[in-house]
Design a protein around this motif. Structure first.
Motif, PDB file in Angstrom:
ATOM      1  N   ASP A 137       0.825  -1.213   0.000  1.00 37.38           N
ATOM      2  CA  ASP A 137       0.000   0.000   0.000  1.00 37.38           C
ATOM      3  C   ASP A 137       0.860   1.264   0.000  1.00 37.38           C
ATOM      4  N   ALA A 138       1.972   1.215   0.737  1.00 38.94           N
ATOM      5  CA  ALA A 138       2.876   2.371   0.760  1.00 38.94           C
ATOM      6  C   ALA A 138       3.540   2.555  -0.605  1.00 38.94           C
ATOM      7  N   ALA A 139       3.849   1.440  -1.277  1.00 42.48           N
ATOM      8  CA  ALA A 139       4.463   1.516  -2.611  1.00 42.48           C
ATOM      9  C   ALA A 139       3.499   2.137  -3.613  1.00 42.48           C
ATOM     10  N   ILE A 140       2.223   1.812  -3.489  1.00 39.70           N
ATOM     11  CA  ILE A 140       1.201   2.387  -4.369  1.00 39.70           C
ATOM     12  C   ILE A 140       1.134   3.896  -4.183  1.00 39.70           C
ATOM     13  N   LEU A 141       1.073   4.328  -2.937  1.00 33.84           N
ATOM     14  CA  LEU A 141       1.015   5.766  -2.649  1.00 33.84           C
ATOM     15  C   LEU A 141       2.280   6.478  -3.119  1.00 33.84           C
ATOM     16  N   ALA A 142       3.416   5.815  -2.960  1.00 27.07           N
ATOM     17  CA  ALA A 142       4.692   6.422  -3.359  1.00 27.07           C
ATOM     18  C   ALA A 142       4.744   6.662  -4.864  1.00 27.07           C
ATOM     19  N   LEU A 143       4.220   5.727  -5.647  1.00 31.15           N
ATOM     20  CA  LEU A 143       4.248   5.890  -7.101  1.00 31.15           C
ATOM     21  C   LEU A 143       3.309   7.007  -7.557  1.00 31.15           C
ATOM     22  N   MET A 144       2.218   7.218  -6.843  1.00 32.18           N
ATOM     23  CA  MET A 144       1.326   8.329  -7.189  1.00 32.18           C
ATOM     24  C   MET A 144       1.930   9.660  -6.751  1.00 32.18           C
ATOM     25  N   ALA A 145       2.569   9.656  -5.587  1.00 32.77           N
ATOM     26  CA  ALA A 145       3.090  10.897  -5.010  1.00 32.77           C
ATOM     27  C   ALA A 145       4.436  11.322  -5.594  1.00 32.77           C
ATOM     28  N   TYR A 146       5.283  10.362  -5.947  1.00 29.79           N
ATOM     29  CA  TYR A 146       6.642  10.687  -6.386  1.00 29.79           C
ATOM     30  C   TYR A 146       6.923  10.331  -7.843  1.00 29.79           C
ATOM     31  N   ALA A 147       5.914   9.755  -8.534  1.00 26.27           N
ATOM     32  CA  ALA A 147       6.071   9.485  -9.966  1.00 26.27           C
ATOM     33  C   ALA A 147       4.856   9.963 -10.754  1.00 26.27           C
ATOM     34  N   GLY A 148       3.804  10.420 -10.053  1.00 24.17           N
ATOM     35  CA  GLY A 148       2.650  11.018 -10.707  1.00 24.17           C
ATOM     36  C   GLY A 148       1.732  10.054 -11.426  1.00 24.17           C
ATOM     37  N   LEU A 149       1.716   8.786 -11.025  1.00 27.32           N
ATOM     38  CA  LEU A 149       0.870   7.818 -11.704  1.00 27.32           C
ATOM     39  C   LEU A 149      -0.607   8.020 -11.375  1.00 27.32           C
ATOM     40  N   ARG A 150      -1.469   7.797 -12.352  1.00 33.26           N
ATOM     41  CA  ARG A 150      -2.910   7.785 -12.145  1.00 33.26           C
ATOM     42  C   ARG A 150      -3.309   6.457 -11.485  1.00 33.26           C
ATOM     43  N   VAL A 151      -4.522   6.439 -10.912  1.00 31.05           N
ATOM     44  CA  VAL A 151      -5.026   5.199 -10.317  1.00 31.05           C
ATOM     45  C   VAL A 151      -5.066   4.101 -11.370  1.00 31.05           C
ATOM     46  N   LYS A 251      -5.101  13.817  -6.139  1.00 27.92           N
ATOM     47  CA  LYS A 251      -4.401  14.992  -5.606  1.00 27.92           C
ATOM     48  C   LYS A 251      -2.918  14.702  -5.397  1.00 27.92           C
ATOM     49  N   LEU A 252      -2.569  13.421  -5.301  1.00 28.80           N
ATOM     50  CA  LEU A 252      -1.149  13.080  -5.171  1.00 28.80           C
ATOM     51  C   LEU A 252      -0.399  13.441  -6.452  1.00 28.80           C
ATOM     52  N   ARG A 253      -1.076  13.341  -7.603  1.00 27.65           N
ATOM     53  CA  ARG A 253      -0.474  13.780  -8.870  1.00 27.65           C
ATOM     54  C   ARG A 253      -0.240  15.285  -8.859  1.00 27.65           C
ATOM     55  N   HIS A 254      -1.212  16.033  -8.298  1.00 29.71           N
ATOM     56  CA  HIS A 254      -1.042  17.486  -8.177  1.00 29.71           C
ATOM     57  C   HIS A 254       0.189  17.797  -7.327  1.00 29.71           C
ATOM     58  N   SER A 255       0.350  17.034  -6.260  1.00 27.70           N
ATOM     59  CA  SER A 255       1.469  17.260  -5.345  1.00 27.70           C
ATOM     60  C   SER A 255       2.798  16.958  -6.033  1.00 27.70           C
ATOM     61  N   PHE A 256       2.823  15.892  -6.832  1.00 21.50           N
ATOM     62  CA  PHE A 256       4.015  15.515  -7.598  1.00 21.50           C
ATOM     63  C   PHE A 256       4.405  16.645  -8.546  1.00 21.50           C
ATOM     64  N   ALA A 257       3.410  17.168  -9.279  1.00 19.88           N
ATOM     65  CA  ALA A 257       3.675  18.236 -10.242  1.00 19.88           C
ATOM     66  C   ALA A 257       4.153  19.507  -9.544  1.00 19.88           C
ATOM     67  N   THR A 258       3.505  19.850  -8.438  1.00 22.28           N
ATOM     68  CA  THR A 258       3.879  21.059  -7.692  1.00 22.28           C
ATOM     69  C   THR A 258       5.311  20.973  -7.191  1.00 22.28           C
ATOM     70  N   ASP A 259       5.684  19.801  -6.684  1.00 21.21           N
ATOM     71  CA  ASP A 259       7.044  19.614  -6.164  1.00 21.21           C
ATOM     72  C   ASP A 259       8.077  19.752  -7.287  1.00 21.21           C
ATOM     73  N   LEU A 260       7.765  19.220  -8.468  1.00 21.15           N
ATOM     74  CA  LEU A 260       8.679  19.342  -9.604  1.00 21.15           C
ATOM     75  C   LEU A 260       8.881  20.803  -9.989  1.00 21.15           C
ATOM     76  N   LEU A 261       7.780  21.543 -10.086  1.00 22.89           N
ATOM     77  CA  LEU A 261       7.866  22.949 -10.490  1.00 22.89           C
ATOM     78  C   LEU A 261       8.637  23.774  -9.470  1.00 22.89           C
ATOM     79  N   ARG A 262       8.412  23.484  -8.193  1.00 22.63           N
ATOM     80  CA  ARG A 262       9.112  24.226  -7.143  1.00 22.63           C
ATOM     81  C   ARG A 262      10.614  23.944  -7.153  1.00 22.63           C
ATOM     82  N   ASN A 263      10.990  22.797  -7.715  1.00 16.08           N
ATOM     83  CA  ASN A 263      12.402  22.429  -7.759  1.00 16.08           C
ATOM     84  C   ASN A 263      13.040  22.768  -9.103  1.00 16.08           C
TER      85      ASN A 263
END
Length: 279
Positions: A137-151, A251-263
């Motif tokens: 479950d943590a791996a699933i969340l990590a891929l959405m949050a840090y790789a921007g994957l859709r469900v 929203k995890l995809r939004h977070s992934f994109a926001t983090d990329l832009l901020r960096n």
């Protein structure tokens, strides 16, 4: 009309519509969504022939959708499906005009502030998982949050899509297009740890599935959403300041994109990593 009657009366039109979408290589998700929308629309015709439908009937149906509580995006998707249906019917001489062609789409609020998680909460997300299958479950969340994957992309992910040597993942996205996403080293290592505990699939057709359910089948969209919902509930309980924030798996995809832009990642690269048609 009930769906059974719709399927019977409009069987030839529905089959023609589906064959057209398959031939034009619409994604399976689009095919499924459009067929659902069209069946609802046809049920509102009360047996009327396709060739006799008027713009006001289309408008009435779309208005009913909005009055039932659906948002502008869903209403517009239904309109697009209906418009395509009549385009196909005209192409194959079932009718001569498209009553949905000149109907305006509902306005979508474009200036709404997007919801995303700040990095401290994003990092906390994977630590909030406390299920029996915690690593998965943590791996699933990590891929959405840090790789921007859709469900849907999480569900479709296969074993051979994870490139350990290059620390990247191949993602089969919308429109049946591939994209390749580099993974942070810690995420790559985390996925390798998960694979050591991966449940063995029971069905041959699910043997290549990256994420497997407790029943030995490829994990479902609903299960991925449930994992996210439970994690967000725990996150809000731990951080009360998040109460009232609308959180979802997307929203995890939004977070992934926001983090990329901020960096400092340029917006064109972010577009490609997220698989967005429009920048």
């Amino acid at each position: 009309m009930v769906f059974a009657e719709v399927l019977e009366q409009y069987e030839s039109e529905l089959n023609l519509f589906l064959v057209y979408m398959k031939d034009r290589e619409y994604s399976k998700d689009t095919q499924k969504g459009y067929m659902h929308d069209i069946k609802h629309f046809l049920s509102s015709l009360h047996g009327k022939r396709i060739s006799e439908v008027t713009p006001i009937q289309v408008m009435n149906h779309l208005t009913t959708i909005r009055e039932s509580g659906a948002g502008a995006r869903y209403r517009n998707r239904s309109q697009s499906a209906i418009r395509l249906l009549f385009k196909v019917m005209i192409k194959f001489h079932v009718c001569t005009n498209n009553p949905a062609l000149d109907i305006e789409k509902a306005k979508i609020e474009k200036n709404r502030k997007p919801t995303f998680l700040e990095k401290q909460f994003l990092d906390a997300c994977t630590q909030m998982v406390s299920s029996k299958y915690m690593i998965r479950d943590a791996a699933i969340l990590a891929l959405m949050a840090y790789a921007g994957l859709r469900v849907s992309e999480i569900v479709r992910l296969n074993m051979f899509d994870f490139r350990r040597e290059s620390s990247e993942i191949a993602v089969f996205g919308k429109g049946d297009k591939w994209r390749y996403i580099p993974l942070p080293q810690e995420i790559s290592e985390f996925l390798q740890e998960y694979l050591l505990q991966r449940i063995r699939p029971r069905n041959k057709k699910d043997e290549s599935a990256f994420f497997v359910s407790q029943f030995g089948r490829r994990i479902s969209k609903r299960m991925v959403q449930t994992i996210a919902e439970k994690t967000f509930a725990a996150l809000v309980a731990e951080y009360p300041q998040l109460k009232g924030v609308q959180l979802s798996a997307h929203k995890l995809r939004h977070s992934f994109a926001t983090d990329l832009l901020r960096n400092g990642t340029d917006i064109r690269t972010v577009q490609e990593l997220l698989d967005h048609e429009d920048i």
